[in-house]
Write a protein that holds these residues in place. Sequence first.
Motif, PDB file in Angstrom:
ATOM      1  N   ARG A 174       0.858  -1.186   0.000  1.00 31.62           N
ATOM      2  CA  ARG A 174       0.000   0.000   0.000  1.00 31.62           C
ATOM      3  C   ARG A 174       0.895   1.237   0.000  1.00 31.62           C
ATOM      4  NH1 ARG A 174      -4.450   0.465   4.499  1.00 31.62           N
ATOM      5  NH2 ARG A 174      -2.583   0.412   5.758  1.00 31.62           N
ATOM      6  N   LYS A 177      -3.057   4.575   1.005  1.00 31.19           N
ATOM      7  CA  LYS A 177      -4.388   4.420   0.406  1.00 31.19           C
ATOM      8  C   LYS A 177      -4.435   3.474  -0.779  1.00 31.19           C
ATOM      9  CE  LYS A 177      -3.453   8.587  -2.111  1.00 31.19           C
ATOM     10  NZ  LYS A 177      -3.334   9.961  -1.970  1.00 31.19           N
ATOM     11  N   GLN A 178      -3.412   3.387  -1.612  1.00 34.05           N
ATOM     12  CA  GLN A 178      -3.496   2.615  -2.851  1.00 34.05           C
ATOM     13  C   GLN A 178      -2.653   1.342  -2.792  1.00 34.05           C
ATOM     14  OE1 GLN A 178      -5.326   3.036  -5.917  1.00 34.05           O
ATOM     15  NE2 GLN A 178      -4.584   0.934  -5.944  1.00 34.05           N
ATOM     16  N   TRP A 179      -3.311   0.197  -2.957  1.00 32.36           N
ATOM     17  CA  TRP A 179      -2.616  -1.083  -3.021  1.00 32.36           C
ATOM     18  C   TRP A 179      -2.084  -1.312  -4.423  1.00 32.36           C
ATOM     19  CZ3 TRP A 179      -1.211  -3.993   0.960  1.00 32.36           C
ATOM     20  CH2 TRP A 179      -1.849  -3.763   2.187  1.00 32.36           C
ATOM     21  N   SER A 230      -7.698  -2.542  -6.739  1.00 40.14           N
ATOM     22  CA  SER A 230      -8.810  -2.018  -5.947  1.00 40.14           C
ATOM     23  C   SER A 230      -8.905  -2.841  -4.660  1.00 40.14           C
ATOM     24  CB  SER A 230     -10.114  -2.126  -6.734  1.00 40.14           C
ATOM     25  OG  SER A 230     -10.473  -3.491  -6.888  1.00 40.14           O
ATOM     26  N   GLU A 231      -9.583  -2.302  -3.651  1.00 40.45           N
ATOM     27  CA  GLU A 231      -9.767  -3.031  -2.386  1.00 40.45           C
ATOM     28  C   GLU A 231     -10.462  -4.373  -2.630  1.00 40.45           C
ATOM     29  OE1 GLU A 231      -9.057  -2.330   0.928  1.00 40.45           O
ATOM     30  OE2 GLU A 231      -7.914  -0.541   0.423  1.00 40.45           O
ATOM     31  N   LEU A 232     -11.489  -4.375  -3.491  1.00 37.32           N
ATOM     32  CA  LEU A 232     -12.220  -5.599  -3.789  1.00 37.32           C
ATOM     33  C   LEU A 232     -11.316  -6.632  -4.455  1.00 37.32           C
ATOM     34  CD1 LEU A 232     -14.849  -7.239  -3.965  1.00 37.32           C
ATOM     35  CD2 LEU A 232     -15.296  -6.083  -6.135  1.00 37.32           C
ATOM     36  N   TYR A 233     -10.589  -6.222  -5.476  1.00 40.01           N
ATOM     37  CA  TYR A 233      -9.715  -7.153  -6.194  1.00 40.01           C
ATOM     38  C   TYR A 233      -8.587  -7.652  -5.295  1.00 40.01           C
ATOM     39  CZ  TYR A 233      -6.946  -9.299  -9.842  1.00 40.01           C
ATOM     40  OH  TYR A 233      -6.252 -10.201 -10.595  1.00 40.01           O
ATOM     41  N   LEU A 234      -8.084  -6.803  -4.405  1.00 39.17           N
ATOM     42  CA  LEU A 234      -7.024  -7.204  -3.476  1.00 39.17           C
ATOM     43  C   LEU A 234      -7.457  -8.427  -2.663  1.00 39.17           C
ATOM     44  CD1 LEU A 234      -4.317  -6.691  -1.957  1.00 39.17           C
ATOM     45  CD2 LEU A 234      -5.642  -5.213  -0.426  1.00 39.17           C
ATOM     46  N   GLY A 235      -8.657  -8.370  -2.097  1.00 45.56           N
ATOM     47  CA  GLY A 235      -9.160  -9.493  -1.307  1.00 45.56           C
ATOM     48  C   GLY A 235      -9.316 -10.761  -2.129  1.00 45.56           C
TER      49      GLY A 235
END
Length: 79
Positions: free
Chosen positions: A10, A14-16, A30-35
Amino acid sequence: FEDHWLALRRFGGKQWVDLNSLVARPRPLSELYLGMYIDQLKQDGYSIFVVLGTLPRCDADAADWSSAGAAAGAGGGPA
């Protein structure tokens, strides 16, 4: 894959970003894709190590990753 490495970091708090030795450039996540990506890595049997704490600041912390192909899996990133 002998010398392959992968890091998810990160930047700017803020940005992964996916830093993968098999791709030419860092990829914003994105947060969703990271998971989903981490879940897939676990299913594929990869070892996952988590580093906690404050990392040193670097130039990439100030980069605008959103304008660099921020869609999950898109190539790009600051030049």
